[in-house]
Scaffold this active site. Structure first.
Site, mmCIF file in Angstrom:
data_model
loop_
_atom_site.group_PDB
_atom_site.id
_atom_site.type_symbol
_atom_site.label_atom_id
_atom_site.label_comp_id
_atom_site.label_asym_id
_atom_site.label_seq_id
_atom_site.Cartn_x
_atom_site.Cartn_y
_atom_site.Cartn_z
ATOM 1 N N GLU A 51 -53.143 43.977 -95.300
ATOM 2 C CA GLU A 51 -53.036 43.792 -93.883
ATOM 3 C C GLU A 51 -51.270 44.332 -93.584
ATOM 4 O O GLU A 51 -51.386 44.993 -92.554
ATOM 5 C CB GLU A 51 -53.126 42.569 -93.367
ATOM 6 C CG GLU A 51 -54.559 41.827 -93.459
ATOM 7 C CD GLU A 51 -55.285 42.337 -92.154
ATOM 8 O OE1 GLU A 51 -55.818 43.616 -92.394
ATOM 9 O OE2 GLU A 51 -55.752 41.551 -91.467
ATOM 10 N N THR A 54 -54.358 47.032 -84.182
ATOM 11 C CA THR A 54 -53.390 45.903 -84.371
ATOM 12 C C THR A 54 -51.890 46.366 -84.396
ATOM 13 O O THR A 54 -51.131 45.731 -83.764
ATOM 14 C CB THR A 54 -53.655 45.085 -85.559
ATOM 15 O OG1 THR A 54 -55.177 44.708 -85.622
ATOM 16 C CG2 THR A 54 -52.803 43.627 -85.760
HETATM 17 N N1 HSE Z 1 -52.386 37.346 -85.722
HETATM 18 C C1 HSE Z 1 -52.807 38.951 -85.839
HETATM 19 C C2 HSE Z 1 -52.299 39.568 -84.448
HETATM 20 C C3 HSE Z 1 -54.059 39.112 -85.829
HETATM 21 O O1 HSE Z 1 -52.631 38.789 -83.384
HETATM 22 O O2 HSE Z 1 -51.745 40.572 -84.493
HETATM 23 C C4 HSE Z 1 -54.467 40.515 -85.761
HETATM 24 O O3 HSE Z 1 -55.885 40.736 -86.122
#
Ligand code: HSE
Length: 310
Positions: free
Chosen positions: A132, A185
């Protein structure tokens, strides 16, 4: 060396859930990715990627979430073999329901099975979170933790890493509405403020605490009231067309809460299975987007288990 194929399912997940940015996550029953792998002599080879958005996913294992996470597990276990992988996406990339997280968690979990299950939960989650970090513009484990553990997860701390799992209420229904727009993201993290005010910190701490209590006690009304976000969703709202209208439609049709899933664009609505009909909420949001000339896919689902062998 050429081993037997092993197949795993890695579910979609909702992250943030109101006040829990980078902290809260919940596994969904559907949709899910399917990842297959077999032992080879060395290295990671990705021989097939299929499913929605497959053409946008890199097959280079150093840039692919499945490949990066599987490789991290092999390294951590000191494995003397490599893995050939086949990826069947069930979750479109840039969806807001943990597409890259499912790939990362599925890749880590598959490699974990092939290595003889030597890692503990925290080690496995961190291997997936490394992927990630590479693909999503920041280390966050709020999708990969529920994807591996199932249910609802809370990350108490990243350093040292500590996560707990809570069984969500049986009565909690979930509507996922995915408008036809892509939000990465990386892009959605780039628009966030660097600092928050004490007022917003207090607001988030209060709602987050009550949300966890509601998950544990099954108080769906309190859960609905606690899904509040004064900082992250407002900063991202401009990236998702008609987000506020979709949330208003869901609330007017009986949802307990309606909010941005992860970094978007999915709009997530919670409802009480015993009191409301999720199909009505899904139809309402889909029709609202259709009136605006936009396609919106919907799922009426619930919370689910983590990665599993098929
Ligand atoms: N917590 C992360 C964000 C999750 O909101 O950027 C991304 O899927």
């Amino acid at each position: 060396m050429s081993g037997k194929w092993t197949k795993v399912a890695a579910p979609a997940t909702i992250s943030n859930i109101g006040p829990g940015f980078d902290i809260f996550g919940m596994a969904l029953k559907e949709p899910f990715d399917v990842i297959e792998g077999k032992k080879i002599d060395k290295g990671i080879i990705i021989s097939e990627i299929t499913g929605p958005g497959a053409e946008t996913i890199p097959a280079d294992p150093k840039k692919n979430s499945v490949g990066i996470a599987a490789s991290a597990v092999l390294d951590k276990c000191g494995a003397d073999f490599g893995i050939e992988l086949k990826i069947k996406k069930g979750i479109r990339p840039c969806s807001g329901i943990g597409s890259s997280g499912a790939s990362a968690a599925g890749g880590a979990y598959l490699a974990h099975l092939l290595c003889g299950e030597k890692l503990n939960d925290a080690q496995l989650i961190l291997c997936a979170a490394m992927a990630e970090n590479v693909t999503s513009g920041g280390l966050h484990a709020d999708n990969v933790a529920p994807c591996i553990l199932g249910g609802f997860t809370v990350i108490r701390s990243y350093e040292p890493f500590e996560v707990i799992r809570i069984e969500p209420p049986e009565d909690l229904g979930v509507v996922v509405a995915m408008p036809d727009v892509l939000v990465s993201t990386k892009e959605a993290r780039a628009v966030l403020p660097a600092e928050v005010s004490v007022k917003d910190l207090v607001f988030h701490a209060g709602n987050a605490s009550c949300l966890v209590h509601a998950m544990e006690t099954g108080d769906i009304d309190l859960l609905g009231r606690s899904v509040k976000d004064a900082v992250f969703e407002p900063a991202r709202a401009h990236l998702i067309p008609h987000l506020k209208e979709a949330e208003s439609v869901a609330m007017s049709l009986g949802a307990k809460a309606s909010f941005l899933g992860g970094s978007g664009p999915c709009v997530i609505s919670f409802f009480s299975i015993s009191k409301h009909n999720g199909d009505i909420i899904a139809d309402g949001i889909r029709n609202m987007y259709a009136d605006k000339g936009m396609r919106c896919d919907t799922w009426v689902t619930g919370w689910g288990t983590g990665c599993r062998r098929l």
